[in-house]
Design an enzyme around this catalytic site. Structure first.
Site, PDB file in Angstrom:
ATOM      1  N   SER A  16     -13.276 -29.160  71.120  1.00  0.00           N
ATOM      2  CA  SER A  16     -12.954 -29.948  69.902  1.00  0.00           C
ATOM      3  C   SER A  16     -13.226 -29.436  68.776  1.00  0.00           C
ATOM      4  O   SER A  16     -12.718 -30.095  67.868  1.00  0.00           O
ATOM      5  CB  SER A  16     -13.360 -31.529  70.211  1.00  0.00           C
ATOM      6  OG  SER A  16     -15.066 -31.385  70.418  1.00  0.00           O
ATOM      7  N   GLY A  17     -14.138 -28.461  68.670  1.00  0.00           N
ATOM      8  CA  GLY A  17     -14.635 -28.283  67.112  1.00  0.00           C
ATOM      9  C   GLY A  17     -15.774 -28.797  66.925  1.00  0.00           C
ATOM     10  O   GLY A  17     -16.414 -28.667  65.691  1.00  0.00           O
ATOM     11  N   SER A  19     -19.011 -28.102  67.724  1.00  0.00           N
ATOM     12  CA  SER A  19     -20.011 -27.082  67.181  1.00  0.00           C
ATOM     13  C   SER A  19     -19.859 -26.522  65.988  1.00  0.00           C
ATOM     14  O   SER A  19     -20.902 -26.380  65.192  1.00  0.00           O
ATOM     15  CB  SER A  19     -20.302 -26.154  68.350  1.00  0.00           C
ATOM     16  OG  SER A  19     -20.787 -26.500  69.661  1.00  0.00           O
ATOM     17  N   THR A  38     -29.995 -25.542  74.128  1.00  0.00           N
ATOM     18  CA  THR A  38     -30.309 -26.210  75.353  1.00  0.00           C
ATOM     19  C   THR A  38     -29.668 -25.267  76.666  1.00  0.00           C
ATOM     20  O   THR A  38     -30.127 -25.564  77.588  1.00  0.00           O
ATOM     21  CB  THR A  38     -29.821 -27.477  75.488  1.00  0.00           C
ATOM     22  OG1 THR A  38     -28.333 -27.527  75.316  1.00  0.00           O
ATOM     23  CG2 THR A  38     -30.338 -28.319  74.371  1.00  0.00           C
ATOM     24  N   ALA A  39     -28.803 -24.482  76.196  1.00  0.00           N
ATOM     25  CA  ALA A  39     -28.042 -23.842  77.431  1.00  0.00           C
ATOM     26  C   ALA A  39     -29.046 -22.623  77.929  1.00  0.00           C
ATOM     27  O   ALA A  39     -29.898 -21.767  77.289  1.00  0.00           O
ATOM     28  CB  ALA A  39     -26.722 -23.128  76.881  1.00  0.00           C
ATOM     29  N   HIS A  53     -21.498 -17.906  70.255  1.00  0.00           N
ATOM     30  CA  HIS A  53     -22.127 -18.730  69.294  1.00  0.00           C
ATOM     31  C   HIS A  53     -23.225 -18.060  68.355  1.00  0.00           C
ATOM     32  O   HIS A  53     -23.048 -18.415  67.292  1.00  0.00           O
ATOM     33  CB  HIS A  53     -22.864 -20.052  70.290  1.00  0.00           C
ATOM     34  CG  HIS A  53     -21.946 -21.324  70.386  1.00  0.00           C
ATOM     35  ND1 HIS A  53     -22.332 -22.570  69.901  1.00  0.00           N
ATOM     36  CD2 HIS A  53     -21.221 -21.417  71.464  1.00  0.00           C
ATOM     37  CE1 HIS A  53     -21.528 -23.096  70.355  1.00  0.00           C
ATOM     38  NE2 HIS A  53     -20.735 -22.614  71.409  1.00  0.00           N
ATOM     39  N   ARG A  56     -21.552 -16.251  65.255  1.00  0.00           N
ATOM     40  CA  ARG A  56     -20.946 -17.062  64.019  1.00  0.00           C
ATOM     41  C   ARG A  56     -21.936 -17.606  63.392  1.00  0.00           C
ATOM     42  O   ARG A  56     -21.689 -17.908  62.588  1.00  0.00           O
ATOM     43  CB  ARG A  56     -19.828 -17.768  64.817  1.00  0.00           C
ATOM     44  CG  ARG A  56     -20.192 -19.035  65.270  1.00  0.00           C
ATOM     45  CD  ARG A  56     -19.184 -20.080  65.590  1.00  0.00           C
ATOM     46  NE  ARG A  56     -19.734 -21.186  66.132  1.00  0.00           N
ATOM     47  CZ  ARG A  56     -19.253 -21.946  67.195  1.00  0.00           C
ATOM     48  NH1 ARG A  56     -18.081 -21.373  67.798  1.00  0.00           N
ATOM     49  NH2 ARG A  56     -19.802 -23.156  67.393  1.00  0.00           N
ATOM     50  N   ARG A  57     -23.343 -17.809  63.848  1.00  0.00           N
ATOM     51  CA  ARG A  57     -24.355 -18.586  63.077  1.00  0.00           C
ATOM     52  C   ARG A  57     -24.678 -17.452  62.207  1.00  0.00           C
ATOM     53  O   ARG A  57     -24.860 -16.153  62.221  1.00  0.00           O
ATOM     54  CB  ARG A  57     -25.422 -18.975  64.029  1.00  0.00           C
ATOM     55  CG  ARG A  57     -24.927 -19.848  64.788  1.00  0.00           C
ATOM     56  CD  ARG A  57     -26.183 -20.823  65.666  1.00  0.00           C
ATOM     57  NE  ARG A  57     -27.057 -19.904  66.379  1.00  0.00           N
ATOM     58  CZ  ARG A  57     -27.072 -19.780  67.467  1.00  0.00           C
ATOM     59  NH1 ARG A  57     -26.091 -20.216  68.563  1.00  0.00           N
ATOM     60  NH2 ARG A  57     -27.685 -18.790  68.151  1.00  0.00           N
TER      61      ARG A  57
END
Length: 176
Positions: A16-17, A19, A38-39, A53, A56-57
């Site tokens: 959905s966007g 994150s 948490t993953a 993830h 892109r941080r």
């Protein structure tokens, strides 16, 4: 200069966007950011999701991997200077807790909800909204959906801002 302390809950469905929106909010906080993941990488596909993830941080963000003891981690972060924490995500954390057993589930959930309310810095918490679909066919799926719904309600009650993200578009439910 750090902006005013805010606690935000960012809800949405899969892809959905939520994150990306949470990352934008954490950046806009003006504080140093620590990403709490948490993953766990249980398979190749999840490893790839985690890699994307991370990629892109911003490089200057801290990272803490915390699949279970989020309450204790928030307390430790508060004592270490209370950076802006981006916690992603509640649905994976809840799944980890359910698989850890009822005693761990009850204890860790209660500690986390209390720690959120007490955290002196900014928080951006990501969670899936699962209450818009059909009722699960098996008891574990039904329990997961019920528990996540109740957790989201508890977090929304203690957060200053709640945003539902649909198709990449944020819809403000509380605050702002």
């Amino acid at each position: 200069m750090q902006a005013t302390r805010t606690h935000a809950l960012v809800l949405g469905g899969i892809r959905s966007g939520k994150s990306a929106l949470a990352e934008q909010r954490a950046t806009a906080s003006g504080a140093s950011v620590t990403y709490i993941a948490t993953a766990t990488a249980g398979d190749g596909e999840m490893s790839e999701r985690i890699r994307r993830h991370r990629q892109r941080r911003p490089a200057d963000w801290g990272l803490v991997e915390c699949p279970l003891a989020l309450g204790a981690e928030l307390t430790a972060q508060a004592q270490a200077g209370a950076p802006c924490l981006l916690i992603d995500c509640m649905s994976l954390w809840l799944s980890n807790l359910l698989h850890a057993g009822d005693e761990v589930f009850q204890r860790e959930r209660a500690e986390f909800v209390d720690a959120v309310a007490a955290y002196p810095g900014s928080l951006v918490i990501v969670s899936n909204e699962v209450g818009l679909g059909t009722i699960g066919m098996d008891p574990l799926t039904r329990r997961f959906c019920d528990e996540l719904g109740w957790l989201n309600q508890a977090l929304a009650a203690s957060c200053d801002q709640v945003v539902l993200t649909v198709a990449g578009l944020p819809m403000v439910l509380k605050g702002e």
